[in-house]
Design a protein around this motif. Structure first.
Motif, mmCIF file in Angstrom:
data_model
loop_
_atom_site.group_PDB
_atom_site.id
_atom_site.type_symbol
_atom_site.label_atom_id
_atom_site.label_comp_id
_atom_site.label_asym_id
_atom_site.label_seq_id
_atom_site.Cartn_x
_atom_site.Cartn_y
_atom_site.Cartn_z
ATOM 1 N N GLN A 68 69.906 133.582 44.786
ATOM 2 C CA GLN A 68 71.347 133.510 44.558
ATOM 3 C C GLN A 68 72.012 132.473 45.459
ATOM 4 O OE1 GLN A 68 72.579 137.569 45.154
ATOM 5 N NE2 GLN A 68 72.046 138.201 43.067
ATOM 6 N N ARG A 71 70.611 128.942 44.133
ATOM 7 C CA ARG A 71 71.140 128.721 42.795
ATOM 8 C C ARG A 71 70.396 127.643 42.002
ATOM 9 N NH1 ARG A 71 74.671 132.291 42.690
ATOM 10 N NH2 ARG A 71 75.251 131.892 40.525
ATOM 11 N N ASP A 73 68.703 125.952 38.748
ATOM 12 C CA ASP A 73 68.909 126.013 37.303
ATOM 13 C C ASP A 73 67.610 126.340 36.585
ATOM 14 O OD1 ASP A 73 71.743 125.172 37.147
ATOM 15 O OD2 ASP A 73 70.967 123.335 38.037
ATOM 16 N N ILE A 107 73.382 135.650 39.773
ATOM 17 C CA ILE A 107 72.944 134.489 39.010
ATOM 18 C C ILE A 107 72.279 134.982 37.728
ATOM 19 C CG2 ILE A 107 70.672 134.312 40.168
ATOM 20 C CD1 ILE A 107 71.136 131.218 40.067
#
Length: 395
Positions: A68, A71, A73, A107
């Motif tokens: 988290q 982060r 992708d 997330i």
């Protein structure tokens, strides 16, 4: 069926110029690719799913918080026990990643890919010559049960599951010039394993995956693997040589003219097309300068003509090596680039986790999530003996 993609959010359908503009914008935005050996492996089959089925597992909470706060992708998680149908992946997202951990923002990963691996899949042969044929060392990949130390890809961008290639069953002997281990008591090269073993022994200790991820109008091939540690063997160096060739597999796969011998689990042959974009991710258990790996093992990958090594770094790794001392004091490599904390004993802290984009992608920034001791987030250093590595690149 080699895994599945789970969509947790409805797709937004765009049309006309708005859709084109959105796709072009996605092409320009940097994408954070990451790898994290999260040590979410358990001693017995079913334990990980049981632990993740409630939100109370302390280690899983720490791992989720690292993710988290970083982060990514697109993320490869190493050492995540495989559970058929993706139930463990679903539970991890639902109970941990999508729940705020110590104030970190949740997330969401609408897409996931997981598939069987070679760990714990028995060969029927005595690979380590200990007199038995059914131990964890006698499996295609070291493991107490099938799927232990598995892999998981999480993505905010769509995964093209129809084009995924897996190479779990590729035979080690089918690699030209394979570095097969020698029995030091006999004069013949590569003779640790008799012919009947080589007829079935697979190269990948877990698997090699080519997972195409769609980012805007572009496809980026996420090349995921987790080669065996080059240790826990004898003078024959069966794990060191295998680690070398598991790493070499991707170097050949992405280099034009070298991947013709490759075949995937569906029988399709050949390496990656020359113009395709890719990011190689994973714990490769090999440091460029230090540790126990066979000489030049990871350098074959780092020096491949289409591979770009940005050398992500952290102040936390540099400080940890200095404080721990011991084996770290004798290392040739800079501790700024370390990604795994193995303490002050041999082999010390090492750079073994990699995110390597293709040269056709523009790198914006990179790093290793290794909080400096004494800061508020240094408690997360205990989540795993590895640290999350990330690279922001435009596709």
């Amino acid at each position: 069926m080699r895994g599945r993609v789970v969509a947790l959010a409805a797709a937004l359908v765009l049309s006309g110029t708005a859709g084109v503009a959105s796709a072009k914008q996605a092409d320009r935005e940097p994408v954070r690719f990451a790898t994290f050996n999260a040590s979410l492996n358990r001693a017995a089959e079913g334990e990980l799913l049981a632990d993740l089925s409630t939100p109370d597992d302390e280690q899983a909470r720490a791992v989720a918080e690292v993710i988290q706060r970083s982060r990514p992708d697109v993320l490869l998680v190493n050492e995540f026990d495989y559970v058929a149908g993706g139930a463990a992946a679903d539970a991890f997202r639902r109970n941990y990643l999508e729940v705020p951990q110590n104030g970190a923002k949740p997330i969401h990963y609408p897409y996931a890919y997981t598939a069987p691996v070679n760990t714990g899949v028995q060969t029927g042969h005595d690979l380590n010559r200990d007199g038995t044929v059914d131990g964890p060392d006698d499996a295609h990949g070291f493991g107490a049960f099938p799927g232990q130390y598995g892999m998981l890809v999480l993505s905010r961008h769509p995964i093209d599951t129809e084009r995924v290639r897996t190479f779990r069953t590729f035979l080690w002997k089918d690699m030209p010039g394979a570095l097969l281990p020698d029995d030091v008591d006999t004069p013949e090269a590569g003779d640790w394993y008799p012919p009947e073993v080589l007829e079935t022994l697979r190269l990948s200790s877990k698997s090699h995956w080519d997972v195409p991820v769609r980012v805007g109008r572009r496809t980026v091939h996420v090349l995921a693997a987790h080669p065996t540690p080059p240790s826990f063997d004898g003078p024959e160096d069966r794990n060191g040589t295998r680690n070398h060739d598991e790493i070499r597999f991707w170097a050949d796969y992405v280099t034009p003219g070298r991947g013709g011998y490759v075949y995937d689990d569906e029988g399709r042959r050949g390496g990656l097309a020359p113009r395709e974009r890719f990011v190689i991710v994973g714990d490769y258990n090999a440091d460029p300068l230090d540790g126990d790996s066979t000489a030049g093992a990871v350098n074959r990958l780092l020096d491949a003509p289409r591979v770009r090594d940005t050398r992500p770094a952290s102040a936390g790794g540099a400080m940890a090596a200095r404080v721990q001392g011991g084996a770290n004091d004798g290392h040739r490599g800079s501790p700024w680039f370390d990604t795994a904390d193995f303490g002050d004993e041999q082999p010390g802290n090492l750079r073994v986790d990699y995110v390597l984009p293709s040269r056709g992608m523009r790198v914006v920034r990179d790093g290793v999530f290794w909080p400096v001791p004494g800061t508020g987030l240094d408690r997360l250093n205990a989540a795993s003996d590895h640290h999350l590595v990330w690279v922001d690149a435009r596709p």
